[in-house]
Design an enzyme around this catalytic site. Sequence first.
Site, PDB file in Angstrom:
ATOM      1  CE  LYS A  71      43.519 -18.193 -62.937  1.00 15.30           C
ATOM      2  NZ  LYS A  71      44.006 -17.296 -61.883  1.00 15.30           N
ATOM      3  CG  ASP A 107      44.438 -13.366 -61.453  1.00 19.04           C
ATOM      4  OD1 ASP A 107      43.290 -13.233 -60.992  1.00 19.04           O
ATOM      5  OD2 ASP A 107      44.849 -14.417 -61.985  1.00 19.04           O
TER       6      ASP A 107
END
Length: 286
Positions: A71, A107
């Site tokens: 990520k 997220d």
Amino acid sequence: MHITGKTSLVGLIGWPVEHSLSPMMQNAAFTKVGLDWVYVPLPVRPDNVPQALAGLSALNFVGVNVTVPHKQAVMRYMNELSDSAKIIGAVNTICLQQGKYIGHNTDATGFLNSLLEANCHPQGMRVAVLGAGGAARAVVFALAQAKAASVIVLNRTAERAAFLVDDLVETFPNNALHFAALTPQSIMDLNNQLDLVVNTTSVGMSPNIEDCPWPSDVAMPSQTIFYDLVYRPLETVFLARAREAGAKTIGGLGMLIHQGAAAFERWTGQAAPIAVMRQACMDGLG
Ligand code: ATR
């Protein structure tokens, strides 16, 4: 599902990816809305990240999700970053547009939408976030955007919590973002002054399902809401203890579904079929 000569491609890069629920969740969503799209697992070793990213454009992928441990590593290869990806410091969704790589982070939106779905409105709440990793950054950013009154980040390694606070304090209203070491004493000091506690650590995750990030000798207040990002098992010891104490609990599956729904909407421009995505995850978890 039928793959045709015109099927559009999306997928998941990570290492490993075989336990991910995202392929089942996204493919169920494409089938539901009648899109000729397919979502494939793309296991990418850490030293192959640049080559894998270059290949996505060459192979005409529409986009990908990015998971552990890539990520942060993918960020330097993006042509553009959304504000949330920049501030959180991680990309979990990439859109490819005319050869350009645009990095997003869904997220935070996923966390926020899962809270709202559980009828929990964080505006004005006093929140403790357990953990200071990548997931905690997205949660703190979401809480800042939703105007939580205050957040304290509690982490085993206090320095890491200090870095998080340094990076995010400016995005927080009234600078009401603090940190402390995650100890029984620091939790006791906060007791009865919290509206919401969010576990972002991996403590309690399968196979270590007996573990709990909340100290065993500190009671859980019944008026506090307890949220666990862990969804394997669906009810962790942390949530079971909170439920037994009479508190409201929220499990981690909602965040997984809503971050996936936000990625689906970015790629396709269509509303995500949330109920179908949830069912696919439940099926995947058995
Ligand atoms: P993620 O991206 O999922 O947040 P991460 O960046 O590896 O994953 O962060 C994991 C978090 O869980 C960290 O806050 C970590 O604490 P440290 O910073 O002290 O390592 C926390 N964590 C993991 N195992 C833990 C344990 N046994 N007890 C307490 N905290 C733990």
